[in-house]
Scaffold this active site. Structure first.
Site, PDB file in Angstrom:
ATOM      1  N   ASP A   1      -8.644   1.709  -6.282  1.00 39.60           N
ATOM      2  CA  ASP A   1      -9.131   3.091  -6.308  1.00 39.60           C
ATOM      3  C   ASP A   1     -10.303   3.288  -7.266  1.00 39.60           C
ATOM      4  O   ASP A   1     -10.844   4.391  -7.358  1.00 39.60           O
ATOM      5  CB  ASP A   1      -7.981   4.054  -6.671  1.00 39.60           C
ATOM      6  CG  ASP A   1      -6.928   4.104  -5.583  1.00 39.60           C
ATOM      7  OD1 ASP A   1      -7.208   3.624  -4.464  1.00 39.60           O
ATOM      8  OD2 ASP A   1      -5.821   4.607  -5.843  1.00 39.60           O
TER       9      ASP A   1
ATOM     10  N   ILE B   1      -6.909  -5.218  -1.286  1.00 35.43           N
ATOM     11  CA  ILE B   1      -5.805  -4.337  -0.892  1.00 35.43           C
ATOM     12  C   ILE B   1      -6.051  -3.715   0.486  1.00 35.43           C
ATOM     13  O   ILE B   1      -5.178  -3.729   1.347  1.00 35.43           O
ATOM     14  CB  ILE B   1      -5.610  -3.184  -1.926  1.00 35.43           C
ATOM     15  CG1 ILE B   1      -5.565  -3.719  -3.368  1.00 35.43           C
ATOM     16  CG2 ILE B   1      -4.364  -2.355  -1.579  1.00 35.43           C
ATOM     17  CD1 ILE B   1      -4.353  -4.507  -3.757  1.00 35.43           C
TER      18      ILE B   1
ATOM     19  N   ARG C   1      -1.346  11.341   3.069  1.00 31.88           N
ATOM     20  CA  ARG C   1      -0.588  10.091   3.155  1.00 31.88           C
ATOM     21  C   ARG C   1       0.787  10.227   2.487  1.00 31.88           C
ATOM     22  O   ARG C   1       1.807   9.814   3.010  1.00 31.88           O
ATOM     23  CB  ARG C   1      -1.409   9.029   2.410  1.00 31.88           C
ATOM     24  CG  ARG C   1      -0.906   7.647   2.627  1.00 31.88           C
ATOM     25  CD  ARG C   1      -1.331   7.166   3.973  1.00 31.88           C
ATOM     26  NE  ARG C   1      -0.492   6.090   4.439  1.00 31.88           N
ATOM     27  CZ  ARG C   1      -0.352   5.775   5.710  1.00 31.88           C
ATOM     28  NH1 ARG C   1      -0.974   6.472   6.640  1.00 31.88           N
ATOM     29  NH2 ARG C   1       0.408   4.785   6.075  1.00 31.88           N
TER      30      ARG C   1
ATOM     31  N   PRO D   1       0.172   0.377   7.457  1.00 30.70           N
ATOM     32  CA  PRO D   1       1.511   0.279   8.043  1.00 30.70           C
ATOM     33  C   PRO D   1       2.586   0.794   7.082  1.00 30.70           C
ATOM     34  O   PRO D   1       2.350   0.866   5.868  1.00 30.70           O
ATOM     35  CB  PRO D   1       1.693  -1.224   8.270  1.00 30.70           C
ATOM     36  CG  PRO D   1       0.753  -1.897   7.334  1.00 30.70           C
ATOM     37  CD  PRO D   1      -0.395  -0.948   7.139  1.00 30.70           C
ATOM     38  N   ILE D   2       3.774   1.128   7.630  1.00 33.08           N
ATOM     39  CA  ILE D   2       4.880   1.555   6.757  1.00 33.08           C
ATOM     40  C   ILE D   2       6.115   0.672   6.978  1.00 33.08           C
ATOM     41  O   ILE D   2       7.239   1.074   6.705  1.00 33.08           O
ATOM     42  CB  ILE D   2       5.218   3.057   6.938  1.00 33.08           C
ATOM     43  CG1 ILE D   2       5.640   3.367   8.379  1.00 33.08           C
ATOM     44  CG2 ILE D   2       4.073   3.936   6.521  1.00 33.08           C
ATOM     45  CD1 ILE D   2       6.299   4.743   8.507  1.00 33.08           C
ATOM     46  N   ASP D   3       5.859  -0.561   7.446  1.00 30.71           N
ATOM     47  CA  ASP D   3       6.989  -1.453   7.736  1.00 30.71           C
ATOM     48  C   ASP D   3       7.862  -1.723   6.498  1.00 30.71           C
ATOM     49  O   ASP D   3       9.088  -1.846   6.614  1.00 30.71           O
ATOM     50  CB  ASP D   3       6.473  -2.782   8.327  1.00 30.71           C
ATOM     51  CG  ASP D   3       5.445  -3.450   7.418  1.00 30.71           C
ATOM     52  OD1 ASP D   3       4.421  -2.802   7.127  1.00 30.71           O
ATOM     53  OD2 ASP D   3       5.664  -4.588   6.983  1.00 30.71           O
TER      54      ASP D   3
ATOM     55  N   ARG E   1      -9.511  16.599  -2.612  1.00 33.19           N
ATOM     56  CA  ARG E   1      -8.117  16.142  -2.496  1.00 33.19           C
ATOM     57  C   ARG E   1      -7.597  15.593  -3.813  1.00 33.19           C
ATOM     58  O   ARG E   1      -6.394  15.620  -4.064  1.00 33.19           O
ATOM     59  CB  ARG E   1      -8.022  15.006  -1.450  1.00 33.19           C
ATOM     60  CG  ARG E   1      -8.303  15.463  -0.061  1.00 33.19           C
ATOM     61  CD  ARG E   1      -8.139  14.335   0.879  1.00 33.19           C
ATOM     62  NE  ARG E   1      -6.838  13.723   0.633  1.00 33.19           N
ATOM     63  CZ  ARG E   1      -6.354  12.702   1.280  1.00 33.19           C
ATOM     64  NH1 ARG E   1      -7.067  12.163   2.228  1.00 33.19           N
ATOM     65  NH2 ARG E   1      -5.179  12.221   1.006  1.00 33.19           N
TER      66      ARG E   1
ATOM     67  N   LYS F   1      -2.734  12.391 -10.042  1.00 27.74           N
ATOM     68  CA  LYS F   1      -2.472  12.785  -8.646  1.00 27.74           C
ATOM     69  C   LYS F   1      -1.356  11.942  -8.038  1.00 27.74           C
ATOM     70  O   LYS F   1      -0.388  12.485  -7.480  1.00 27.74           O
ATOM     71  CB  LYS F   1      -3.750  12.600  -7.805  1.00 27.74           C
ATOM     72  CG  LYS F   1      -3.507  12.717  -6.311  1.00 27.74           C
ATOM     73  CD  LYS F   1      -4.736  12.416  -5.497  1.00 27.74           C
ATOM     74  CE  LYS F   1      -5.021  10.965  -5.261  1.00 27.74           C
ATOM     75  NZ  LYS F   1      -4.596  10.384  -3.991  1.00 27.74           N
TER      76      LYS F   1
HETATM   77  C1  EPZ Z   1      -1.231   4.081  -2.882  1.00 27.97           C
HETATM   78  O1  EPZ Z   1      -1.343   4.049  -1.473  1.00 27.97           O
HETATM   79  C2  EPZ Z   1      -2.205   5.132  -3.352  1.00 27.97           C
HETATM   80  N1  EPZ Z   1      -1.828   6.410  -2.781  1.00 27.97           N
HETATM   81  C3  EPZ Z   1      -3.609   4.738  -2.949  1.00 27.97           C
HETATM   82  O2  EPZ Z   1      -4.474   5.678  -3.558  1.00 27.97           O
HETATM   83  C4  EPZ Z   1      -3.953   3.351  -3.485  1.00 27.97           C
HETATM   84  O3  EPZ Z   1      -5.197   2.930  -2.959  1.00 27.97           O
HETATM   85  C5  EPZ Z   1      -2.877   2.346  -3.099  1.00 27.97           C
HETATM   86  O4  EPZ Z   1      -1.565   2.837  -3.472  1.00 27.97           O
HETATM   87  C6  EPZ Z   1      -3.058   0.983  -3.732  1.00 27.97           C
HETATM   88  O5  EPZ Z   1      -3.063   1.120  -5.124  1.00 27.97           O
HETATM   89  C7  EPZ Z   1      -0.865   7.125  -3.357  1.00 27.97           C
HETATM   90  O6  EPZ Z   1      -0.268   6.763  -4.351  1.00 27.97           O
HETATM   91  C8  EPZ Z   1      -0.566   8.431  -2.734  1.00 27.97           C
HETATM   92  P1  EPZ Z   1       0.299   0.543  -0.767  1.00 27.97           P
HETATM   93  P2  EPZ Z   1      -0.207   3.337  -0.602  1.00 27.97           P
HETATM   94  O7  EPZ Z   1       1.529   0.832   0.013  1.00 27.97           O
HETATM   95  O8  EPZ Z   1       1.088   3.551  -1.271  1.00 27.97           O
HETATM   96  C9  EPZ Z   1       0.059  -2.802   2.661  1.00 27.97           C
HETATM   97  C10 EPZ Z   1      -6.322   7.148  -3.662  1.00 27.97           C
HETATM   98  O9  EPZ Z   1      -7.549   7.108  -3.462  1.00 27.97           O
HETATM   99  N2  EPZ Z   1       1.332  -2.260   3.164  1.00 27.97           N
HETATM  100  O10 EPZ Z   1       0.445   0.070  -2.166  1.00 27.97           O
HETATM  101  O11 EPZ Z   1      -0.398   3.786   0.793  1.00 27.97           O
HETATM  102  C11 EPZ Z   1      -1.109  -1.850   2.859  1.00 27.97           C
HETATM  103  O12 EPZ Z   1      -1.633  -1.931   4.158  1.00 27.97           O
HETATM  104  C12 EPZ Z   1      -5.421   6.347  -2.796  1.00 27.97           C
HETATM  105  O13 EPZ Z   1      -5.780   7.832  -4.541  1.00 27.97           O
HETATM  106  C13 EPZ Z   1       1.994  -2.901   4.192  1.00 27.97           C
HETATM  107  O14 EPZ Z   1       1.532  -3.913   4.724  1.00 27.97           O
HETATM  108  O15 EPZ Z   1      -0.655   1.823  -0.740  1.00 27.97           O
HETATM  109  C14 EPZ Z   1      -2.044  -2.284   1.772  1.00 27.97           C
HETATM  110  O16 EPZ Z   1      -2.781  -3.394   2.223  1.00 27.97           O
HETATM  111  C15 EPZ Z   1      -5.866   6.013  -1.482  1.00 27.97           C
HETATM  112  N3  EPZ Z   1       3.184  -2.373   4.630  1.00 27.97           N
HETATM  113  C16 EPZ Z   1      -1.135  -2.749   0.647  1.00 27.97           C
HETATM  114  O17 EPZ Z   1       0.160  -2.973   1.265  1.00 27.97           O
HETATM  115  C17 EPZ Z   1       3.730  -1.260   4.080  1.00 27.97           C
HETATM  116  O18 EPZ Z   1       4.811  -0.845   4.523  1.00 27.97           O
HETATM  117  C18 EPZ Z   1      -0.930  -1.759  -0.486  1.00 27.97           C
HETATM  118  O19 EPZ Z   1      -0.564  -0.487   0.045  1.00 27.97           O
HETATM  119  C19 EPZ Z   1       3.059  -0.617   3.026  1.00 27.97           C
HETATM  120  C20 EPZ Z   1       1.845  -1.139   2.579  1.00 27.97           C
END
Ligand code: EPZ
Length: 430
Positions: free
Chosen positions: A307, A329, A94, A124-126, A399, A22
């Protein structure tokens, strides 16, 4: 409204084939619009709703999408004509934010509503924005609802991620693939789907090296072309079946997998007493006794995946002894433990730690899927428990898990999808 009804207590036995990943598909599908050409993508989990939303969004911006067979799609990006994606398209998903990077790469402009998706704590997406800005884009967020990114030119640059983020790594790769010069992402995510995205982009003519390490180098190219590409198997779906086999004390051969991607899961299952046999593209998991305890700390790849944390907690809820699960995480990924308590589990949560005192058995109960992986955990718990479990809010499970009823059913799990009338809610009362 639909729910799953499970009559548990039977060990899972037999063979199951894992679908395409996915989270790789969700990055690769929007990446296709970086070419003005046709991409054929195989091993796509076409029947999960996250992928349906991605495809709907592609069509909305003018791409042609053809379903060739159950797991192959063809994306024709020649006539993509819009850089605007509204809230209707992004609210459930997302990964819709990958269109920001892909549209920026294609049009040097993107206007995309903020993404929805599973609630796991603040998301966040910073770091995404920091990456786009490093490439020369101007990014604004209107009313906390719409991201607008524009650039005269995208110019490669070094970008150091302050947190290891899958999403930011993907988005920067998408925006940088056609930028001028070299982009270097440091402290990049190393998940298998990052490598898969890099391989897909390289099949389209991109020049990306280092994916799978924490430094990814992207030498921008002027144009990308169409390609045929097959997505990797879903690491988390495979892990879910592995844990389900162990938790029901069954014996399951899981096919279409890459054993290397499952190492952190296998090693924890072995610690709990499961037997694991690895083959080239298959893995067999069996368990013939009560699981033993083990401690888990979720980490970015190659650590234990967040996950898989809820699914593994179900096994530990049935283990002999006390296990500690530490979530590093997401700040709110233990909500599902309340549902497990209803089934007789003994778990205390303190911030990012869950202390699980294993019990001998779980009993069926009405529960809820709080998010995708929480829902997978409820299925495993229901299959391992005695009696009947009813799971509500299964739209979260749909999903990300393809043909979940058929797959568990073929392994001997008694799981049915039933339609039920929505309860008379307070909101609809007068
Ligand atoms: C991806 O989410 C996955 N989703 C998630 O899978 C998964 O849990 C996650 O990676 C961690 O492995 C997809 O691939 C679509 P991150 P993502 O950006 O990309 C922080 C599932 O069940 N962060 O790696 O959104 C954030 O808050 C899902 O399949 C910032 O601070 O995760 C988190 O603590 C749900 N600023 C950490 O980084 C940012 O700009 C990791 O988030 C971006 C993230």
């Amino acid at each position: 409204m639909e729910k799953f009804v499970i009559n548990g207590g039977q060990p899972l036995r037999g063979e199951v084939t894992v679908s395409g990943a996915k989270n790789a598909a969700l990055a690769i599908i929007p990446a296709a619009i970086l070419s003005h050409d046709v991409c054929r993508i195989e091993n796509v989990p076409t029947s999960i709703s996250d992928v349906s939303f991605m495809i709907k969004t592609l069509k909305h911006i003018g791409a042609g999408v053809r379903l060739i067979d159950r797991s192959t799609i063809e994306i024709d990006s020649r006539f993509v004509n819009s850089y605007v994606i509204s809230h209707d398209m992004t609210k459930y998903l997302r990964a819709s934010y990958y269109f920001i990077g892909a549209l920026l790469g294609r049009f040097h402009r993107a206007r995309v509503a903020m993404p929805g998706g599973c609630y796991l704590g603040p998301r966040p997406i910073d770091q995404h924005i920091k990456g786009f800005e490093a490439l020369g884009a101007k990014v604004t967020i209107e009313d906390n609802a719409i991201v607008e990114a524009t650039a005269n030119e995208l110019i490669g640059n070094p970008i150091y991620l302050d947190v290891v983020s899958v999403g930011a790594t993907v988005n920067i790769m998408l925006a940088a693939a056609r930028a001028q010069g070299m982009t270097v992402i440091e402290n990049a995510a190393k998940e298998p789907h990052i490598v898969d995205l890099a391989n897909f982009l390289n099949s389209m003519g991109a020049d990306i090296r280092g994916a799978g390490t924490d430094v990814i180098k992207i030498k921008g190219v002027e144009n990308l072309h169409g390609c045929t590409y097959s997505i990797i198997p879903d690491q988390i779906e495979a892990g879910t079946f592995m844990v389900a086999a162990a938790a029901t004390r069954g014996d399951v051969l899981i096919k279409n997998i890459i054993p290397k991607h499952l190492e952190s899961i296998s090693s924890k299952l072995i610690e709990c007493g499961a037997e694991i046999e690895e083959f080239d593209e298959e893995i067999r998991v069996s368990m013939n006794r009560r699981p033993g305890k083990c401690n888990i700390k979720t980490m970015p790849h190659p650590g234990f995946p967040t996950d898989m944390q809820p699914q593994m907690a179900v096994l530990l809820a049935l283990a002999e002894g006390t296990s500690i699960v530490s979530e590093s995480i997401w700040s709110n990924r233990f909500r599902y433990t309340e549902q497990l308590l209803r089934m007789g589990a003994s778990i205390t949560v303190d911030g990012q730690l869950a202390v699980i005192h294993g019990v001998e058995a779980l009993r069926g109960a009405p529960v809820r899927a709080d998010d995708l992986r929480a829902g997978a955990a409820m299925i495993i718990a229901g299959l391992a428990a005695s009696g009947k479990t009813e799971i509500e809010d299964i739209l979260y499970i749909d999903r990300g898990y393809e043909n979940v009823v058929e797959k568990f059913g073929n392994l001997g799990g008694d799981i049915r999808r039933v339609y039920c009338v929505e309860p008379f809610s307070k909101d609809s009362a007068g």
